[in-house]
Scaffold this motif. Structure first.
Motif, PDB file in Angstrom:
ATOM      1  N   GLY A 177       8.767  12.637   2.013  1.00 49.03           N
ATOM      2  CA  GLY A 177       9.828  12.280   1.369  1.00 49.03           C
ATOM      3  C   GLY A 177       9.441  11.240   0.067  1.00 49.03           C
ATOM      4  N   ALA A 179      10.239  10.170   4.451  1.00 41.44           N
ATOM      5  CA  ALA A 179      11.509  10.013   5.000  1.00 41.44           C
ATOM      6  C   ALA A 179      11.301   9.201   6.378  1.00 41.44           C
ATOM      7  CB  ALA A 179      12.455  11.100   5.326  1.00 41.44           C
ATOM      8  N   GLU A 190       4.449  17.017   6.555  1.00 44.10           N
ATOM      9  CA  GLU A 190       5.597  17.305   7.351  1.00 44.10           C
ATOM     10  C   GLU A 190       4.938  18.274   8.504  1.00 44.10           C
ATOM     11  OE1 GLU A 190       6.003  17.109   4.388  1.00 44.10           O
ATOM     12  OE2 GLU A 190       7.966  15.970   3.821  1.00 44.10           O
ATOM     13  N   LYS A 242       0.887  -1.217  -0.086  1.00 44.91           N
ATOM     14  CA  LYS A 242      -0.138   0.026   0.172  1.00 44.91           C
ATOM     15  C   LYS A 242       0.874   1.296   0.108  1.00 44.91           C
ATOM     16  CE  LYS A 242      -0.801   0.091   5.000  1.00 44.91           C
ATOM     17  NZ  LYS A 242      -1.659   0.158   6.062  1.00 44.91           N
ATOM     18  N   ALA A 302       6.280   6.046   2.499  1.00 43.42           N
ATOM     19  CA  ALA A 302       5.491   6.985   3.475  1.00 43.42           C
ATOM     20  C   ALA A 302       6.286   7.814   3.816  1.00 43.42           C
ATOM     21  CB  ALA A 302       4.693   6.062   4.539  1.00 43.42           C
ATOM     22  N   LEU A 329      19.872  14.563   4.853  1.00 44.32           N
ATOM     23  CA  LEU A 329      18.936  14.183   3.477  1.00 44.32           C
ATOM     24  C   LEU A 329      19.720  14.725   2.232  1.00 44.32           C
ATOM     25  CD1 LEU A 329      15.259  14.693   4.893  1.00 44.32           C
ATOM     26  CD2 LEU A 329      16.849  12.509   4.810  1.00 44.32           C
ATOM     27  N   ILE A 360      10.741   8.586   9.960  1.00 38.48           N
ATOM     28  CA  ILE A 360      10.664   9.332  11.056  1.00 38.48           C
ATOM     29  C   ILE A 360      11.396   8.974  12.308  1.00 38.48           C
ATOM     30  CG2 ILE A 360       8.945  10.365  12.418  1.00 38.48           C
ATOM     31  CD1 ILE A 360       6.451   9.747  10.148  1.00 38.48           C
ATOM     32  N   LYS A 361      11.425   7.660  12.546  1.00 40.61           N
ATOM     33  CA  LYS A 361      12.202   7.252  13.684  1.00 40.61           C
ATOM     34  C   LYS A 361      13.505   7.637  13.743  1.00 40.61           C
ATOM     35  CE  LYS A 361       8.639   3.826  14.074  1.00 40.61           C
ATOM     36  NZ  LYS A 361       8.131   2.438  13.748  1.00 40.61           N
TER      37      LYS A 361
HETATM   38  C1  HXC Z   1       8.939   5.520   9.924  1.00 39.53           C
HETATM   39  C2  HXC Z   1       6.987   4.810   9.314  1.00 39.53           C
HETATM   40  C3  HXC Z   1       6.583   5.821   8.416  1.00 39.53           C
HETATM   41  C4  HXC Z   1       7.531   6.622   8.096  1.00 39.53           C
HETATM   42  C5  HXC Z   1       4.991   4.548   8.399  1.00 39.53           C
HETATM   43  N1  HXC Z   1       5.914   3.990   9.139  1.00 39.53           N
HETATM   44  N2  HXC Z   1       5.376   5.585   7.971  1.00 39.53           N
HETATM   45  N3  HXC Z   1       7.965   4.599   9.994  1.00 39.53           N
HETATM   46  N4  HXC Z   1       8.916   6.698   8.851  1.00 39.53           N
HETATM   47  N5  HXC Z   1       7.648   7.859   7.371  1.00 39.53           N
HETATM   48  C6  HXC Z   1       5.869   2.697   9.977  1.00 39.53           C
HETATM   49  C7  HXC Z   1       4.848   2.929  11.216  1.00 39.53           C
HETATM   50  O1  HXC Z   1       5.320   3.396  12.233  1.00 39.53           O
HETATM   51  C8  HXC Z   1       4.358   1.407  11.142  1.00 39.53           C
HETATM   52  O2  HXC Z   1       5.424   0.838  11.928  1.00 39.53           O
HETATM   53  C9  HXC Z   1       4.273   0.878   9.999  1.00 39.53           C
HETATM   54  O3  HXC Z   1       5.072   1.826   9.294  1.00 39.53           O
HETATM   55  C10 HXC Z   1       2.819   0.840   9.343  1.00 39.53           C
HETATM   56  O4  HXC Z   1       2.344   2.308   9.529  1.00 39.53           O
HETATM   57  P1  HXC Z   1       0.910   2.451  10.172  1.00 39.53           P
HETATM   58  O5  HXC Z   1       0.924   3.892  10.803  1.00 39.53           O
HETATM   59  O6  HXC Z   1       0.523   1.540  11.097  1.00 39.53           O
HETATM   60  O7  HXC Z   1      -0.074   2.373   8.881  1.00 39.53           O
HETATM   61  P2  HXC Z   1      -1.454   3.034   8.569  1.00 39.53           P
HETATM   62  O8  HXC Z   1      -2.215   2.968   9.797  1.00 39.53           O
HETATM   63  O9  HXC Z   1      -2.106   2.424   7.297  1.00 39.53           O
HETATM   64  O10 HXC Z   1      -1.221   4.454   8.137  1.00 39.53           O
HETATM   65  C11 HXC Z   1      -0.509   4.855   6.856  1.00 39.53           C
HETATM   66  C12 HXC Z   1       0.037   6.319   7.030  1.00 39.53           C
HETATM   67  C13 HXC Z   1       0.959   6.307   8.182  1.00 39.53           C
HETATM   68  C14 HXC Z   1      -0.997   7.319   6.945  1.00 39.53           C
HETATM   69  C15 HXC Z   1       0.943   6.497   5.644  1.00 39.53           C
HETATM   70  O11 HXC Z   1       1.730   5.284   8.491  1.00 39.53           O
HETATM   71  C16 HXC Z   1       1.556   7.858   8.395  1.00 39.53           C
HETATM   72  O12 HXC Z   1       1.042   8.861   8.429  1.00 39.53           O
HETATM   73  N6  HXC Z   1       2.939   7.642   8.194  1.00 39.53           N
HETATM   74  C17 HXC Z   1       3.745   9.005   8.135  1.00 39.53           C
HETATM   75  C18 HXC Z   1       3.651   9.736   7.058  1.00 39.53           C
HETATM   76  C19 HXC Z   1       4.445  10.923   7.168  1.00 39.53           C
HETATM   77  O13 HXC Z   1       4.350  11.760   8.160  1.00 39.53           O
HETATM   78  N7  HXC Z   1       5.363  11.219   6.375  1.00 39.53           N
HETATM   79  C20 HXC Z   1       6.247  12.276   6.242  1.00 39.53           C
HETATM   80  C21 HXC Z   1       7.565  11.819   6.759  1.00 39.53           C
HETATM   81  S1  HXC Z   1       8.494  13.267   7.188  1.00 39.53           S
HETATM   82  P3  HXC Z   1       5.263  -0.164  13.461  1.00 39.53           P
HETATM   83  O14 HXC Z   1       6.594  -0.429  13.694  1.00 39.53           O
HETATM   84  O15 HXC Z   1       4.523   0.836  14.295  1.00 39.53           O
HETATM   85  O16 HXC Z   1       4.204  -1.277  12.761  1.00 39.53           O
HETATM   86  C22 HXC Z   1       9.295  13.332   5.700  1.00 39.53           C
HETATM   87  C23 HXC Z   1      10.184  14.262   5.994  1.00 39.53           C
HETATM   88  C24 HXC Z   1      10.662  15.172   4.851  1.00 39.53           C
HETATM   89  O17 HXC Z   1       9.171  12.746   4.726  1.00 39.53           O
HETATM   90  C25 HXC Z   1      11.657  15.987   4.909  1.00 39.53           C
HETATM   91  C26 HXC Z   1      12.477  15.825   3.903  1.00 39.53           C
HETATM   92  C27 HXC Z   1      12.350  14.347   3.335  1.00 39.53           C
END
Ligand code: HXC
Length: 261
Positions: free
Chosen positions: A112, A68, A135, A62, A66, A88, A70-71
């Motif tokens: 990202g 960069a 973000e 799916k 998702a 980055l 985050i952890k």
């Molecule tokens: C680390 C991530 C992650 C991420 C998802 N996961 N996105 N881990 N970094 N960006 C992990 C979750 O912690 C979880 O791990 C597993 O993937 C499944 O995710 P769920 O949240 O349980 O899935 P779901 O409920 O279906 O939700 C999907 C989702 C959500 C809506 C996409 O995961 C979400 O909001 N993710 C973050 C999206 C985001 O904020 N992206 C921008 C990141 S910041 P566990 O171990 O708990 O099972 C970014 C910075 C940019 O990109 C700056 C420059 C690049």
């Protein structure tokens, strides 16, 4: 290409393309430093491989990606840390690749992940794709083009709304806005992207690279500079064997045989 322990799987096809699959499905393909370094390395291998003409980048399940990781980013605790590490900065390797790259997006392309898709040259989306720059929900801002490439793709008002609200665009909205070139039924996005990459691979590699470079230059230059740049590269094709072959084949009413030189 090695095949063990892969964050990025490579399927090198006889049609002259390579399909690169982001492979951290449990983390929705969160783009860790090591994943992005692996992706850059594989794309650089594609660029250096004369038998390959184009690449496809895709995700799994799916998620395209998702965002960069985050952890991982959260382990950096201060401005001084991230500035010192130039966090980055290495992502820009993707936009230095000279061969065309088609992104096949079947699910989430967030943060990202959306920025990575935008670093590719063409985006093909499935009806299930979702694009966004969330973000702001994390208390930060896009860091790899989300405030720059997005505005060029969809205009200021829509880009601003995505960046300031963190809301997602559906595939259909993304197509209407011009972010993606095409939306296809769920599960067919990879085949559609491969077909586009194979079509490109059927043309002259140096010519495709010049065309890509010109189109991308338009994002960085004024119209006058861009038109001059284009004219120079257009004239430069007269230095290629393939330009001569293409024109001669047309005149002789035969198919061209590209030498890729
Ligand atoms: C680390 C991530 C992650 C991420 C998802 N996961 N996105 N881990 N970094 N960006 C992990 C979750 O912690 C979880 O791990 C597993 O993937 C499944 O995710 P769920 O949240 O349980 O899935 P779901 O409920 O279906 O939700 C999907 C989702 C959500 C809506 C996409 O995961 C979400 O909001 N993710 C973050 C999206 C985001 O904020 N992206 C921008 C990141 S910041 P566990 O171990 O708990 O099972 C970014 C910075 C940019 O990109 C700056 C420059 C690049």
């Amino acid at each position: 290409f090695s095949s063990s322990e892969e964050l990025v799987l490579v399927d090198r096809r006889s049609s002259g393309i390579a399909v690169l699959t982001l492979n951290r499905p449990k983390a929705l393909n969160a783009l860790s430093d090591s994943l992005m370094r692996a992706l850059a390395e594989k794309l650089q291998q594609v660029d250096a491989d004369a038998a390959l003409k184009a690449a496809v980048v895709t995700g799994t399940g799916k998620a395209f990606a998702a965002g960069a990781d985050i952890k991982e980013m959260n382990s950096r605790s201060s401005y001084s840390d991230v500035r010192h590490d130039n966090m980055l900065a290495h992502w820009s390797a993707v936009s230095s690749i000279r061969k065309p790259i088609v992104a096949a997006v079947g699910g989430f392309a967030l943060g990202g992940g959306c920025e990575l898709a935008m670093s590719c040259d063409i985006i093909i989306a499935s009806q299930a794709a979702k694009f966004g720059q969330p973000e702001i929900k994390l208390g930060t801002i896009p860091g790899v083009g989300g405030t720059q490439r997005l505005i060029r793709a969809i205009g200021k008002s829509k880009a601003m709304e995505l960046v300031l609200t963190g809301e997602m665009l559906s595939a259909e909205e993304a197509e209407k806005a011009g972010l993606v070139s095409r939306v296809v039924p769920v599960g067919t996005e990879l085949d559609a992207a491969v077909a586009v990459a194979e079509k490109i691979a059927g043309f002259s590699t140096p010519v495709a690279q010049l065309a890509k470079e010109c189109v991308n230059a338009s994002q960085e230059m004024s119209l006058a500079e861009g038109l001059r740049f284009e004219r120079h590269l257009f004239h430069a094709t007269w230095g290629l064997e393939d330009r001569k072959e293409g024109f001669e084949a047309f005149v002789a009413k035969r198919s061209p045989e590209w030498k890729h030189r």
